[in-house]
Design a protein around this motif. Structure first.
Motif, PDB file in Angstrom:
ATOM      1  N   GLU A 207      36.248  60.548  40.616  1.00 15.81           N
ATOM      2  CA  GLU A 207      36.706  59.255  39.789  1.00 15.81           C
ATOM      3  C   GLU A 207      35.308  58.307  39.745  1.00 15.81           C
ATOM      4  OE1 GLU A 207      41.158  58.580  41.083  1.00 15.81           O
ATOM      5  OE2 GLU A 207      39.754  58.110  42.406  1.00 15.81           O
ATOM      6  N   TRP A 208      34.538  58.275  41.018  1.00 11.91           N
ATOM      7  CA  TRP A 208      33.446  57.412  40.959  1.00 11.91           C
ATOM      8  C   TRP A 208      32.334  57.962  39.956  1.00 11.91           C
ATOM      9  CZ3 TRP A 208      32.541  52.756  42.785  1.00 11.91           C
ATOM     10  CH2 TRP A 208      33.186  52.613  43.764  1.00 11.91           C
ATOM     11  N   LEU A 209      32.417  59.292  39.826  1.00 11.57           N
ATOM     12  CA  LEU A 209      31.346  59.991  39.015  1.00 11.57           C
ATOM     13  C   LEU A 209      31.697  59.528  37.437  1.00 11.57           C
ATOM     14  CD1 LEU A 209      28.941  61.990  38.515  1.00 11.57           C
ATOM     15  CD2 LEU A 209      30.700  63.687  38.282  1.00 11.57           C
ATOM     16  N   GLU A 210      32.677  59.560  36.996  1.00 13.01           N
ATOM     17  CA  GLU A 210      33.265  58.935  35.677  1.00 13.01           C
ATOM     18  C   GLU A 210      32.542  57.456  35.540  1.00 13.01           C
ATOM     19  OE1 GLU A 210      37.155  58.072  33.038  1.00 13.01           O
ATOM     20  OE2 GLU A 210      37.446  58.381  35.168  1.00 13.01           O
ATOM     21  N   ILE A 211      32.715  56.678  36.500  1.00 11.30           N
ATOM     22  CA  ILE A 211      32.532  55.367  36.353  1.00 11.30           C
ATOM     23  C   ILE A 211      30.628  55.010  36.352  1.00 11.30           C
ATOM     24  CG2 ILE A 211      32.283  52.975  37.263  1.00 11.30           C
ATOM     25  CD1 ILE A 211      34.932  54.145  36.353  1.00 11.30           C
ATOM     26  N   PHE A 212      30.097  55.939  37.036  1.00 10.73           N
ATOM     27  CA  PHE A 212      28.492  56.098  37.137  1.00 10.73           C
ATOM     28  C   PHE A 212      28.177  56.528  35.706  1.00 10.73           C
ATOM     29  CE2 PHE A 212      28.873  55.723  41.924  1.00 10.73           C
ATOM     30  CZ  PHE A 212      28.690  54.287  41.907  1.00 10.73           C
TER      31      PHE A 212
ATOM     32  N   SER B 106      45.618  48.834  29.989  1.00  8.88           N
ATOM     33  CA  SER B 106      46.597  49.433  30.860  1.00  8.88           C
ATOM     34  C   SER B 106      47.133  48.714  31.986  1.00  8.88           C
ATOM     35  CB  SER B 106      46.000  50.945  31.503  1.00  8.88           C
ATOM     36  OG  SER B 106      45.455  51.692  30.463  1.00  8.88           O
ATOM     37  N   TYR B 107      46.417  47.345  32.158  1.00  8.18           N
ATOM     38  CA  TYR B 107      46.944  46.341  33.122  1.00  8.18           C
ATOM     39  C   TYR B 107      46.388  46.766  34.718  1.00  8.18           C
ATOM     40  CZ  TYR B 107      49.602  44.470  29.301  1.00  8.18           C
ATOM     41  OH  TYR B 107      50.106  43.837  28.183  1.00  8.18           O
ATOM     42  N   PHE B 108      45.441  47.659  34.482  1.00  7.61           N
ATOM     43  CA  PHE B 108      44.865  47.894  35.925  1.00  7.61           C
ATOM     44  C   PHE B 108      43.632  47.005  36.253  1.00  7.61           C
ATOM     45  CE2 PHE B 108      45.853  52.637  34.701  1.00  7.61           C
ATOM     46  CZ  PHE B 108      47.212  52.610  35.488  1.00  7.61           C
ATOM     47  N   TRP B 109      44.227  45.856  36.762  1.00  9.79           N
ATOM     48  CA  TRP B 109      43.201  44.720  36.838  1.00  9.79           C
ATOM     49  C   TRP B 109      42.443  44.905  37.959  1.00  9.79           C
ATOM     50  CZ3 TRP B 109      42.811  41.641  32.825  1.00  9.79           C
ATOM     51  CH2 TRP B 109      43.804  41.642  31.932  1.00  9.79           C
ATOM     52  N   ASP B 110      42.947  45.545  39.179  1.00  4.79           N
ATOM     53  CA  ASP B 110      41.967  45.846  40.215  1.00  4.79           C
ATOM     54  C   ASP B 110      40.712  46.606  39.918  1.00  4.79           C
ATOM     55  OD1 ASP B 110      43.787  47.671  39.815  1.00  4.79           O
ATOM     56  OD2 ASP B 110      44.071  48.157  42.045  1.00  4.79           O
ATOM     57  N   GLN B 111      41.084  47.573  39.068  1.00  2.00           N
ATOM     58  CA  GLN B 111      40.166  48.507  38.624  1.00  2.00           C
ATOM     59  C   GLN B 111      39.207  47.755  37.754  1.00  2.00           C
ATOM     60  OE1 GLN B 111      40.915  52.524  37.443  1.00  2.00           O
ATOM     61  NE2 GLN B 111      43.094  52.535  38.700  1.00  2.00           N
ATOM     62  N   ALA B 112      39.697  47.087  36.819  1.00  5.49           N
ATOM     63  CA  ALA B 112      38.886  46.207  35.940  1.00  5.49           C
ATOM     64  C   ALA B 112      37.904  45.286  36.682  1.00  5.49           C
ATOM     65  CB  ALA B 112      39.598  45.475  34.919  1.00  5.49           C
ATOM     66  N   TRP B 113      38.264  44.723  37.705  1.00  3.70           N
ATOM     67  CA  TRP B 113      37.522  43.863  38.456  1.00  3.70           C
ATOM     68  C   TRP B 113      36.176  44.598  39.076  1.00  3.70           C
ATOM     69  CZ3 TRP B 113      36.132  39.125  37.894  1.00  3.70           C
ATOM     70  CH2 TRP B 113      35.802  38.214  38.577  1.00  3.70           C
ATOM     71  N   THR B 114      36.603  45.782  39.807  1.00  3.61           N
ATOM     72  CA  THR B 114      35.554  46.660  40.365  1.00  3.61           C
ATOM     73  C   THR B 114      34.602  46.935  39.267  1.00  3.61           C
ATOM     74  OG1 THR B 114      37.171  47.561  41.628  1.00  3.61           O
ATOM     75  CG2 THR B 114      35.265  48.607  41.752  1.00  3.61           C
ATOM     76  N   ILE B 115      34.848  47.321  38.205  1.00  2.00           N
ATOM     77  CA  ILE B 115      34.053  47.573  36.987  1.00  2.00           C
ATOM     78  C   ILE B 115      33.258  46.508  36.679  1.00  2.00           C
ATOM     79  CG2 ILE B 115      33.814  48.469  34.564  1.00  2.00           C
ATOM     80  CD1 ILE B 115      36.429  50.106  35.132  1.00  2.00           C
ATOM     81  N   ILE B 116      33.586  45.458  36.639  1.00  4.19           N
ATOM     82  CA  ILE B 116      32.983  44.081  36.215  1.00  4.19           C
ATOM     83  C   ILE B 116      31.852  43.772  37.476  1.00  4.19           C
ATOM     84  CG2 ILE B 116      33.119  41.572  35.913  1.00  4.19           C
ATOM     85  CD1 ILE B 116      35.954  41.998  34.624  1.00  4.19           C
ATOM     86  N   PHE B 117      32.543  44.232  38.639  1.00  3.82           N
ATOM     87  CA  PHE B 117      31.309  43.882  39.863  1.00  3.82           C
ATOM     88  C   PHE B 117      30.091  44.859  39.411  1.00  3.82           C
ATOM     89  CE2 PHE B 117      34.333  41.690  42.695  1.00  3.82           C
ATOM     90  CZ  PHE B 117      33.543  40.598  42.746  1.00  3.82           C
ATOM     91  N   LEU B 118      30.577  46.140  39.243  1.00  2.67           N
ATOM     92  CA  LEU B 118      29.342  47.119  38.821  1.00  2.67           C
ATOM     93  C   LEU B 118      28.526  46.614  37.592  1.00  2.67           C
ATOM     94  CD1 LEU B 118      31.530  50.352  39.668  1.00  2.67           C
ATOM     95  CD2 LEU B 118      29.831  49.364  41.097  1.00  2.67           C
ATOM     96  N   ILE B 119      29.148  46.305  36.636  1.00  2.22           N
ATOM     97  CA  ILE B 119      28.388  45.789  35.500  1.00  2.22           C
ATOM     98  C   ILE B 119      27.408  44.576  35.966  1.00  2.22           C
ATOM     99  CG2 ILE B 119      28.483  44.687  33.162  1.00  2.22           C
ATOM    100  CD1 ILE B 119      30.905  46.252  32.865  1.00  2.22           C
ATOM    101  N   ILE B 120      27.897  43.754  36.666  1.00  5.28           N
ATOM    102  CA  ILE B 120      27.062  42.583  37.153  1.00  5.28           C
ATOM    103  C   ILE B 120      26.146  43.129  38.214  1.00  5.28           C
ATOM    104  CG2 ILE B 120      27.045  40.596  38.516  1.00  5.28           C
ATOM    105  CD1 ILE B 120      29.713  40.151  37.923  1.00  5.28           C
ATOM    106  N   GLY B 121      26.251  44.165  38.879  1.00  5.70           N
ATOM    107  CA  GLY B 121      25.192  44.710  39.632  1.00  5.70           C
ATOM    108  C   GLY B 121      24.222  45.421  38.814  1.00  5.70           C
ATOM    109  N   MET B 122      24.598  46.151  37.943  1.00  6.54           N
ATOM    110  CA  MET B 122      23.878  47.057  36.907  1.00  6.54           C
ATOM    111  C   MET B 122      22.788  45.732  36.164  1.00  6.54           C
ATOM    112  SD  MET B 122      24.492  49.440  33.715  1.00  6.54           S
ATOM    113  CE  MET B 122      25.534  47.832  32.776  1.00  6.54           C
TER     114      MET B 122
END
Length: 285
Positions: free
Chosen positions: A79-84, A246-262
């Protein structure tokens, strides 16, 4: 010597605008301010900036934000690999689009610079081409290229590249026009040709500016790449859009954090490159 009241009155009569605005100037200023506030009030009314609507919207926003906490942490490496992988795809898309745009824009910039291209109609025609390209927003170009080439990063790369051709061409040509004439005169006085004056007198002045523009636009295109992914151009934006729909707001927030870090990491690295490379370049000059 202190002027007398009579001298002051004479000066005011001779040069009234140096002391106060004329009635016509005051009327124009009042008309401009009235027009500004009238336009502002009309926008508030036409776009329904009602206090009740704002209050209700803030309440809904608060509920959405509550769904985002705590941020989601994926449990498997797959799952992490898909995001990275999607993050890397966004960076690669921005890099390729910026690079291709710069490669095409670099020679075009010489045609639009008045100190390089002395042919008026060719120079003005080239500049109008810059304007036409820049008139298309990257998002619109992405939608066009998605229809032509299908979903995926290729459409995003082409959208960024085409958009950057217009931007880079304009900025590069302006950098060429703002160079000092003294180094050029020195090369010509030494017997150098026109091409040699460009190579040894103009280019050392503009290359640090070009590099700075490239790095800044690359940072901007990383953010643009996120938006392009939402419309189907691949990258992390595509996954973010999927999680939000899909209303997975917690996952969306994690992705937003990763985008900010990137974005922060790229900004930091770009600043380091800009400081070291441009600093050494200017020191060598």
């Amino acid at each position: 010597m202190t002027p007398t009241p009579e001298q002051i009155q004479a000066a005011m009569a001779a040069h009234p605008r140096a002391f106060r605005d004329t009635n016509a100037v005051r009327a124009r200023k009042i008309a401009l301010w009235v027009g500004f506030f009238g336009l502002f009030a009309w926008c508030l009314y036409d776009f329904n900036f009602a206090p009740e609507r704002i209050w209700i919207g803030l309440g809904r926003l608060g509920r959405v934000m509550s769904f985002m906490f705590p941020p989601h942490l994926w449990e498997t490496w797959t799952e992490w690999l898909e995001i990275f992988t999607a993050l890397g795809e966004t960076i690669a898309m921005a890099f390729m689009g910026t690079l291709l745009g710069a490669v095409v824009a670099f020679p075009l910039s010489f045609l639009g610079a008045k100190n390089i291209n002395r042919i008026f109609w060719l120079r003005q025609g080239t500049r109008r081409v810059y304007d036409v390209i820049r008139a298309f927003e990257t998002l619109i170009l992405a939608l066009i290229f998605i229809r032509a080439f299908g979903l995926g990063p290729l459409a995003g790369i082409l959208a960024i590249a085409v958009s950057e051709i217009g931007t880079f061409s304009k900025l590069f040509s302006e950098a060429l026009e703002n160079t000092s004439k003294k180094p050029v005169e020195g090369v010509v006085a030494s017997g150098g040709s026109r091409l040699q004056s460009i190579r040894y007198a103009i280019m050392p002045q503009v290359l640090p500016v070009h590099l700075s523009v490239l790095l800044y636009n690359f940072e901007s295109n990383v953010r643009s790449g996120t938006i392009l992914g939402i419309v189907g151009a691949g990258g992390i934006g595509f996954i973010l859009s999927d999680r939000i729909s899909s209303y997975f707001w917690d996952q969306a927030w994690t992705i937003i954090f990763l985008i900010i870090g990137m974005v922060y990491l790229i900004d930091y690295l770009s600043a380091q490159i800009r400081t070291r490379v441009i600093g050494k370049w200017e020191g060598a000059r």
